[in-house]
Scaffold this active site. Sequence first.
Site, PDB file in Angstrom:
ATOM      1  N   THR A 108      -3.158   6.826  -9.387  1.00 25.07           N
ATOM      2  CA  THR A 108      -4.371   7.191 -10.131  1.00 25.07           C
ATOM      3  C   THR A 108      -3.969   7.730 -11.495  1.00 25.07           C
ATOM      4  OG1 THR A 108      -5.190   8.018  -8.016  1.00 25.07           O
ATOM      5  CG2 THR A 108      -6.533   8.482  -9.961  1.00 25.07           C
ATOM      6  N   ASP A 159      -9.853   7.512  -8.030  1.00 27.00           N
ATOM      7  CA  ASP A 159      -9.923   8.575  -7.012  1.00 27.00           C
ATOM      8  C   ASP A 159     -11.396   8.875  -6.743  1.00 27.00           C
ATOM      9  OD1 ASP A 159     -10.018  11.114  -5.722  1.00 27.00           O
ATOM     10  OD2 ASP A 159      -8.050  11.627  -6.527  1.00 27.00           O
ATOM     11  N   GLU A 173     -11.351   4.544   6.733  1.00 26.35           N
ATOM     12  CA  GLU A 173     -10.237   5.425   7.146  1.00 26.35           C
ATOM     13  C   GLU A 173     -10.804   6.554   8.018  1.00 26.35           C
ATOM     14  OE1 GLU A 173      -8.033   7.029   3.847  1.00 26.35           O
ATOM     15  OE2 GLU A 173      -6.331   7.613   5.110  1.00 26.35           O
ATOM     16  N   GLY A 214      -8.419   8.026  -2.368  1.00 24.41           N
ATOM     17  CA  GLY A 214      -8.781   9.440  -2.430  1.00 24.41           C
ATOM     18  C   GLY A 214      -9.354   9.889  -1.094  1.00 24.41           C
ATOM     19  N   HIS A 238       1.180   4.870  -2.357  1.00 25.07           N
ATOM     20  CA  HIS A 238       0.682   5.714  -3.453  1.00 25.07           C
ATOM     21  C   HIS A 238       1.883   6.416  -4.090  1.00 25.07           C
ATOM     22  CE1 HIS A 238      -3.577   5.436  -2.116  1.00 25.07           C
ATOM     23  NE2 HIS A 238      -3.049   5.396  -0.903  1.00 25.07           N
ATOM     24  N   ASP A 263       1.775   3.715   3.074  1.00 24.06           N
ATOM     25  CA  ASP A 263       0.786   4.651   2.523  1.00 24.06           C
ATOM     26  C   ASP A 263       1.480   5.744   1.698  1.00 24.06           C
ATOM     27  OD1 ASP A 263      -1.781   5.409   2.028  1.00 24.06           O
ATOM     28  OD2 ASP A 263      -2.206   6.234   4.000  1.00 24.06           O
ATOM     29  N   ASP A 264       2.118   6.695   2.387  1.00 22.99           N
ATOM     30  CA  ASP A 264       2.743   7.845   1.708  1.00 22.99           C
ATOM     31  C   ASP A 264       4.069   8.193   2.401  1.00 22.99           C
ATOM     32  OD1 ASP A 264       0.410   8.500  -0.052  1.00 22.99           O
ATOM     33  OD2 ASP A 264      -0.571   8.819   1.877  1.00 22.99           O
ATOM     34  N   HIS A 298       0.855  -1.195   0.000  1.00 25.77           N
ATOM     35  CA  HIS A 298       0.000   0.000   0.000  1.00 25.77           C
ATOM     36  C   HIS A 298       0.891   1.245   0.000  1.00 25.77           C
ATOM     37  CE1 HIS A 298      -3.973   1.957   1.527  1.00 25.77           C
ATOM     38  NE2 HIS A 298      -3.150   2.936   1.166  1.00 25.77           N
ATOM     39  N   LYS A 313      -3.980   9.921 -14.601  1.00 27.53           N
ATOM     40  CA  LYS A 313      -4.547  11.276 -14.726  1.00 27.53           C
ATOM     41  C   LYS A 313      -4.383  11.801 -16.144  1.00 27.53           C
ATOM     42  CE  LYS A 313      -2.946  12.055 -10.010  1.00 27.53           C
ATOM     43  NZ  LYS A 313      -2.290  10.753  -9.895  1.00 27.53           N
TER      44      LYS A 313
END
Length: 377
Positions: free
Chosen positions: A116, A182, A242, A212, A32, A317-318, A30, A118
């Site tokens: 995502t 998203d 979340e 998102g 992004h 995650d990030d 997981h 774009k």
Amino acid sequence: MTMMMMMNRREEVDSRLLRLCRALPKVELHAHLNGCVRPSTLLELAEECSRRGLLSLSDFQAAVIVKEDRSMEECFQLFGLIHLLTTDHCILTRITKEVIEDFAAENVVYLELRTTPKRNEAVGMTKRSYVEAVLAGIKAASTELSLDSYFDHKEDNIECPSQRYQRKANPQIHVRLLLSIDRRETLEAAMETVHLAWEMRDLGVVGVDLSGNPCIGDWETFLPALKWARQHGLPITLHCGEVPNPREVEAMLAFQPERVGHACFLESPDLSTLLANRIPVEICLTSNLLTNSVQRVRDHHFGALYNANHPVVLCTDDPGVFSISLSYEYALVSTHFGLSSLELLHLSRNAIEFTFAEDRLKQMLQSFFDGAKYAAE
Ligand code: 6MZ
């Protein structure tokens, strides 16, 4: 001062433990893409944009550097800024390559990156060309790090790197991609994403994610796209619970996704559904702490799920946005939930089963971990 100074609630861990966790082979499911960008790269891109008069460097620094506390809303505002800097073909290829290098340096042996797709009309970017630019980054990293050459020789046998645990200087990482929908998107855009995921399934795309800002939109908007993905054999992971949203959580779990991310706010019938269906949970401990979904590490639902022997996988995650690493997340659970180094290794090995990778790669990774296990004992 680090570029992404994080909130003071970020926990310290013992440096020896952190070293041990860095040496541990790990699986990341997981992450992004735009949440993983190196702060130094973001600053360089912001300087370049500022030179071209496209943004004010001081505003960017105020949002990114000076901020010590960041709510979930501010976190998503930050993604808006990052997207301004990165939604360009060459830059996407560059950041993807750098993100893979960073995970490889952490001894991550399997990375399921998500992003995502774009559009950016200003640079002639379509969702398809976005994904192609990301895949080019994966290929560039594979070439440079002499990784598994999935993207060049898909049919070749991949040698089992069972000695790798000792040979950390030359890390080997296998990378697969998930395409994210998203929550701000329309159903039409989500449909385009799942169609792309299916069309690019032979190029390293292995599944679909719904993510998102959890406070925006209704997941049911995307149900036709998610059902289409399922009918076409694409595994699905959903950001679920979340933030508190009991109606949505119940419906998401009834859909029985192959995995869920976060699962912070589950009421007791939902928890029973999760446990009964053994739906693996992608645990993003620091992310949940910093965005206030969880108040203290020791209260995190990782503990209850782990003790119930429920499938869990530690994730970041990030890591760029939160200034963390996967090794740090392992060190945190060891510190707060008392896991031994062998238990950490088992935790990491167990995650292989929950990946969306092809069986052959799963088996190879499992035998690699079994070799590493003896080194840890
Ligand atoms: C939900 C998140 C997220 O796709 O542009 N994203 N979605 N919860 C989170 N918890 C903090 N963190 C990141 O990467 C950035 C995007 O990932 C999702 C958001 O949609 C964000 O815009 P990509 O590569």
